[in-house]
Scaffold this active site. Structure first.
Site, PDB file in Angstrom:
ATOM      1  N   GLY A  27       1.331  -1.293  -0.420  1.00  0.00           N
ATOM      2  CA  GLY A  27       0.092   0.088  -0.097  1.00  0.00           C
ATOM      3  C   GLY A  27       0.828   1.442  -0.271  1.00  0.00           C
ATOM      4  N   ASP A  84      -3.608  -1.290  11.411  1.00  0.00           N
ATOM      5  CA  ASP A  84      -3.477  -2.194  12.335  1.00  0.00           C
ATOM      6  C   ASP A  84      -4.526  -3.807  12.067  1.00  0.00           C
ATOM      7  OD1 ASP A  84      -2.162  -0.368  14.028  1.00  0.00           O
ATOM      8  OD2 ASP A  84      -3.532   1.194  14.058  1.00  0.00           O
ATOM      9  N   HIS A 109       4.054   1.527  13.175  1.00  0.00           N
ATOM     10  CA  HIS A 109       3.271   2.277  14.266  1.00  0.00           C
ATOM     11  C   HIS A 109       3.561   1.080  15.437  1.00  0.00           C
ATOM     12  CE1 HIS A 109      -0.252   3.903  15.859  1.00  0.00           C
ATOM     13  NE2 HIS A 109      -1.257   3.661  15.366  1.00  0.00           N
ATOM     14  N   GLU A 196      -4.347  12.158  15.555  1.00  0.00           N
ATOM     15  CA  GLU A 196      -5.532  12.095  14.728  1.00  0.00           C
ATOM     16  C   GLU A 196      -6.829  12.637  15.393  1.00  0.00           C
ATOM     17  OE1 GLU A 196      -3.206   7.668  12.604  1.00  0.00           O
ATOM     18  OE2 GLU A 196      -4.983   7.735  14.379  1.00  0.00           O
ATOM     19  N   GLU A 232      -9.558  27.908   2.025  1.00  0.00           N
ATOM     20  CA  GLU A 232      -8.508  28.527   2.577  1.00  0.00           C
ATOM     21  C   GLU A 232      -7.576  27.614   4.024  1.00  0.00           C
ATOM     22  OE1 GLU A 232      -8.798  32.471   3.237  1.00  0.00           O
ATOM     23  OE2 GLU A 232     -10.431  32.366   1.400  1.00  0.00           O
TER      24      GLU A 232
END
Length: 335
Positions: A27, A84, A109, A196, A232
């Site tokens: 991936g 995961d 990770h 996250e 923006e």
């Protein structure tokens, strides 16, 4: 005390030269690691299941592709370029029985090791090299002669060479060009999940939607709300990325600066920080991981429902139409 930053001079790529490095999965992150290592002169093989669509892509990149179990048997270092949720099943069914003493398991990770969805045997090294960037960025920066910064961590070190391996791998994928910090699996996992949830993905998307909804409910055109609250944002994030928050302030208008300094803290205030701390407690206690693992084991029905509901938000329809007018947003191929 400032953390030590490791750079190219601290890592010896020769440590990997006589080793075979297996990248399991192809991936975004797996592809970047495999191609960067190959371009650094390292022997790389890719492990994939027989029907994987990624086999063609990997072979087109002149990489040797093997079944996952065979790649694990041949490798000195096994890198998990998997999600995961995929990792524990593939490890148990295709890798664990192929392991031998002295090999290295390498992760990008810490989730699987820290939350023990994978429990490695004691006679293998277990390390982490975590680039602080998505796979396409890791590859793009490497090709440009630069690199994405990264983290390394050591979980098991029976060989007494685990750190040497981690630093060499970090150099091979370009991270030591930008700087590498040493951490632990626990610290990386908890801070990554918190970032996250509270800021990068969860916090930012919730803030964007709240701003959009506020302007639309007040009678402003949704197109204008989209530009002001979502479009923006990239310009401001780019400024912060390049120059920090203080640097961003020096480059925006006086009115924007005054509003940022006086109004922003009223919106993202101490109540938000208290909810952030509550989220961090759930991460540190393992509750978030348990809930996530259970959700995946039961088919991900709740997450699918939440995604479907989110995709019906008016900002998505408005954004798709406006982005369609921006011909310069044509996708570019990954290097």
């Amino acid at each position: 005390m400032a953390a030590r930053i490791y750079t190219d001079k601290d890592a010896d790529l020769r440590w990997l030269k006589r080793k075979t490095c297996a990248v399991i999965g192809f991936g975004a992150q797996g592809r970047a690691h495999a191609l960067n290592l190959r371009d650094s002169g390292i022997s790389v093989i890719v492990g994939l299941y027989p029907g994987s669509k990624s086999r063609v892509r990997a072979r087109r990149s002149s990489l040797e592709v093997l079944d996952t179990a065979e790649a694990a048997r041949r490798a000195d270092i096994i890198f998990f370029g998997l999600s995961d949720t995929q990792m524990p099943v593939i490890y148990a069914e295709q890798i664990a029985s192929s392991l031998r003493p002295g090999q290295t398991l390498l992760f990008a990770h810490g989730f699987a090791i820290y939350y023990r969805t994978i429990i490695p045997r004691k006679d293998v090294d277990v390390v982490m090299v975590a680039p602080k960037g998505l796979g396409p960025m890791v590859r793009r920066e490497f090709v440009r002669g630069r690199g994405a910064p990264g983290l390394i961590a050591i979980y098991q070190n029976p060989s007494r060479h685990a750190k040497q391996t981690a630093l060499a791998w970090a150099k091979g994928i370009g991270c030591t060009r930008a700087g590498v910090l040493e951490t632990t699996f626990r610290e990386e996992t908890e801070t990554d999940l918190f970032g996250e949830q509270a800021v990068l993905c969860g916090g930012t998307s919730a803030l964007i939607r709240a701003g959009f909804e506020t302007l639309v409910r007040a009678g402003y055109p949704p197109e204008l709300a989209y530009f002001e609250c979502l479009h923006e944002l990239k310009f401001i994030v780019d400024l912060i990325h390049e120059a920090g928050i203080a640097g961003m302030r020096r480059l925006i208008s006086d009115t924007a600066k005054w509003g940022e300094l006086t109004v922003g803290p009223k919106i993202v205030d101490q109540t938000v920080q208290r909810r952030m701390m509550a989220a961090l407690r759930e991460i540190r206690s393992g509750k978030f991981a348990r809930d996530f693992i259970q959700e995946m084991k039961t088919g991900g029905r709740r997450s699918a429902k939440l995604l479907t509901e989110s995709e019906k938000h008016p900002i998505e329809k408005v954004g798709a139409r406006l982005r369609g007018l921006m011909s310069w947003k044509a996708k570019t191929k990954n290097p």
